[in-house]
Design an enzyme around this catalytic site. Structure first.
Site, PDB file in Angstrom:
ATOM      1  N   HIS A 169      54.836  52.177  43.205  1.00 33.24           N
ATOM      2  CA  HIS A 169      55.160  52.521  41.822  1.00 33.24           C
ATOM      3  C   HIS A 169      55.251  54.038  41.715  1.00 33.24           C
ATOM      4  CE1 HIS A 169      53.830  53.614  37.625  1.00 33.24           C
ATOM      5  NE2 HIS A 169      54.810  52.776  37.350  1.00 33.24           N
ATOM      6  N   HIS A 203      59.031  61.833  36.580  1.00 31.71           N
ATOM      7  CA  HIS A 203      58.427  60.910  35.628  1.00 31.71           C
ATOM      8  C   HIS A 203      58.757  61.413  34.232  1.00 31.71           C
ATOM      9  CE1 HIS A 203      54.615  58.517  34.353  1.00 31.71           C
ATOM     10  NE2 HIS A 203      55.716  57.801  34.233  1.00 31.71           N
TER      11      HIS A 203
END
Length: 591
Positions: free
Chosen positions: A128, A174
């Site tokens: 992830h 991110h």
């Protein structure tokens, strides 16, 4: 026999004797029974490997071949000689063989499961936010953690794609945080270089797409130019069944949502043909994607009606060529749930897809729709990801996802917590190839539609007996004052099971004071209701009366892969890196 001197009270010295590792009683008894020095029969070791260790004839031949003497040395090779009447191995040789993790490992290092079933029949080692070097808020994005993950055998890499500051190229970062970006092309080049360094089975790249149509076209170009023939392009759309890992050996496959423009293209084409089938298409979402950590369920049966970043900024102009070039590279169509959960979990007999749920959404879904989740995962792929509040890159307990058939249990590989150790241990199975075949009970449906119920009270299916004989290697891998400045360490071992609730338990040996080579010789019994999903947890601690106990090594082993008999178990550090010398001598028996 070694001697260790420790200073205390500034000017006094205490000496401790640390004997070399000696064979425990069970090893002595086995040697006496199978390889007595009074016997001239050469078959003692072969019988021991067959009767006690449970090795197959082929594995016995391989082990004996590895033990054969070479022109460069002897040592453990004295176990087998090339003379017509080979001598019996000495007790020291016999013990040396048993206590060698490389010669006598606790699980096989070969791929041995059937790899020809559809992709959805396997658990897959999944990362992830694979590009982050640290936390989820302000760490750097880099290709280095991607390389490390691939070297560890991870088979699913996640990339969050965003326009760069000039809006003319693609960065990986991110979104909505202070994480520093890295160029996408750099990540792709590193992926190509390391994709198959640990496993030849397919590598999946999941793309979180936050791009405009022109940048999607740029991504399509990057993917095809970087990966070339390694990139798998599906021949049919949609796919009725996923290919097998075996059929996708050394191929890279893409998983993401089809772009909005592609939906528009299909809609226009559908209207031109007058077929009216567009109503049957699932809502694949908008061109832009929300961050995977932000999509949380409110706990009701209703799921989000739309992605949070569906906006008027999306280019409304129909761009057929761009959409098709980008779309044709997508092997695993992805989407997040919208509307009712029961609708999101419906199985379409004519196509397969991937559904993403947060750990929170999964927990709620398994309570209210547990059977539907399992039915969905029998044909489709379910990806589970950490909830957004895990900003320190921690992880969740993967067992609930596995027991409900979720294939892609996505983990932060930089977390280094207990959950990640379970993940690493689980994927030591099947030769550490990154794919583990799901047990049959998660793939079958009864005559009345019934499926496996993880919450049901089940009878004991198998009992595992674990004996912890001894440990060694700390004196080679650590300084003499690492654990205690004034004396040798006081080790104890924790042994237990991580699995379904009924099977989960932890036990521990007694503490042995001032021993670099502790000999516990203690046995534990673990009744198992679902051994197919049970993990054996092993952890050594150094007892400290006044402070937190010191870490002395750990490992996690899949119970269904354990080799019976007396085995050498190598230990790892907190990050899962194997120590050079630290290991335990243990025995495993199933009754």
């Amino acid at each position: 026999m070694g001697s260790y001197a420790y200073k205390y009270c500034m000017c006094f010295t205490r000496k401790f004797r640390s004997p070399d590792a000696q064979p425990p009683p069970d090893v002595r008894a086995a040697h006496l029974s199978y390889c007595p020095t009074s016997s001239s029969s050469p078959d003692g070791l072969r019988r021991f490997l067959s009767q006690v260790q449970g090795e197959s004839p082929a594995d016995i031949d391989r082990i004996l071949a590895n033990l054969a003497p070479t022109s460069t040395g002897h040592g453990i090779a004295r176990l087998v000689t090339r003379s017509p009447a080979p001598a019996q191995p000495t007790l020291d040789d016999f013990f040396g063989f048993l206590f060698s993790p490389d010669l006598n490992p606790p699980i096989t290092n070969q791929v041995h499961q059937d790899m020809s079933a559809p992709f959805s029949h396997y658990f897959v080692f999944t990362g992830h936010n694979s590009y982050l070097t640290g936390n989820q808020l302000n760490s750097d994005s880099s290709d280095v953690p991607i390389i490390k993950a691939l070297q560890r055998g991870v088979r699913v890499i996640e990339l969050d794609m965003w326009p760069n500051s000039s809006k003319n190229n693609v960065d990986i970062l991110h979104g909505g945080t202070l994480t520093a970006p890295v160029e996408m092309i750099r990540c792709l080049k590193s992926i190509k270089e390391y994709a198959f360094c640990a496993s030849n089975y397919p590598l999946v790249i999941t793309l979180e797409d936050h791009l405009t149509a022109d940048l999607q076209a740029k991504v399509a170009e990057m993917l095809t130019e970087t990966f070339g023939d390694l990139l798998f392009v599906p021949s049919s759309d949609p796919m009725k069944e996923f290919p097998s890992p075996e059929a996708l050996m050394k191929r890279i496959i893409i998983s993401t949502k089809p772009p909005q423009e592609y939906k528009e293209f299909l809609k226009v084409k559908d209207n031109q043909n007058g077929s009216g089938n567009i109503a049957d298409l699932p809502d694949q979402g908008s061109l832009r994607r929300i961050d995977s950590n932000a999509d949380e369920s409110d706990g009701k049966d209703e799921l989000d009606e739309q992605d949070e970043e569906d906006s008027d900024e999306d280019d409304p102009k129909f761009q057929q060529d761009t959409a098709c070039e980008y779309r044709k590279l997508i092997t695993i169509q992805a989407g997040k749930p919208k509307g009712h959960l029961r609708d999101a979990l419906k199985v379409d007999p004519d196509k397969v897809r991937r559904l993403s749920l947060s750990e929170t959404q999964l927990a709620k879904a398994t309570v209210s729709h547990g059977a539907e989740v399992i039915r969905f995962t029998q044909k489709n792929i379910l990806r589970v990801y950490p909830k957004g509040t895990r900003v320190n890159s921690s992880n969740y307990d993967p067992l609930n996802a596995w027991t409900h058939g979720a294939q892609m249990v996505a983990f932060n590989m930089q977390g280094h917590d207990k959950a990640l150790r379970l993940m690493q241990g689980f994927f030591r199975a099947n030769g550490s190839c990154g794919y583990v075949k799901k047990p049959d009970f998660l793939l079958t449906t009864g005559p009345n539609g019934e499926v496996f119920d993880p919450k049901a009270s089940l009878p004991v299916k198998k009992t595992l007996k674990v004996k912890v004989y001894m440990g060694d290697g700390w004196r080679m891998d650590f300084s003499k004052t690492h654990f205690d400045a004034f004396s040798p360490p006081d080790f104890y071992t924790r042994v237990g099971i991580a699995g379904v609730k009924a099977d989960s338990v932890m036990k521990k040996t007694r503490v042995l004071e001032d021993q670099w080579v502790p000999v516990w010789d203690e046995e534990f019994t673990f009744p198992l209701t679902v051994p197919e999903l049970a993990l054996l947890r092993i952890e050594v601690q150094e007892y400290d009366m006044s402070e937190k106990h010191d870490f002395g090594g750990q490992t996690v082993l899949p119970v269904w892969e354990l080799k019976q008999g007396i085995r050498a178990v190598p230990l790892h550090d907190r990050k899962g890196v194997r120590y050079k010398s630290v290991r335990l001598l243990m025995r495993f028996d199933f009754v």
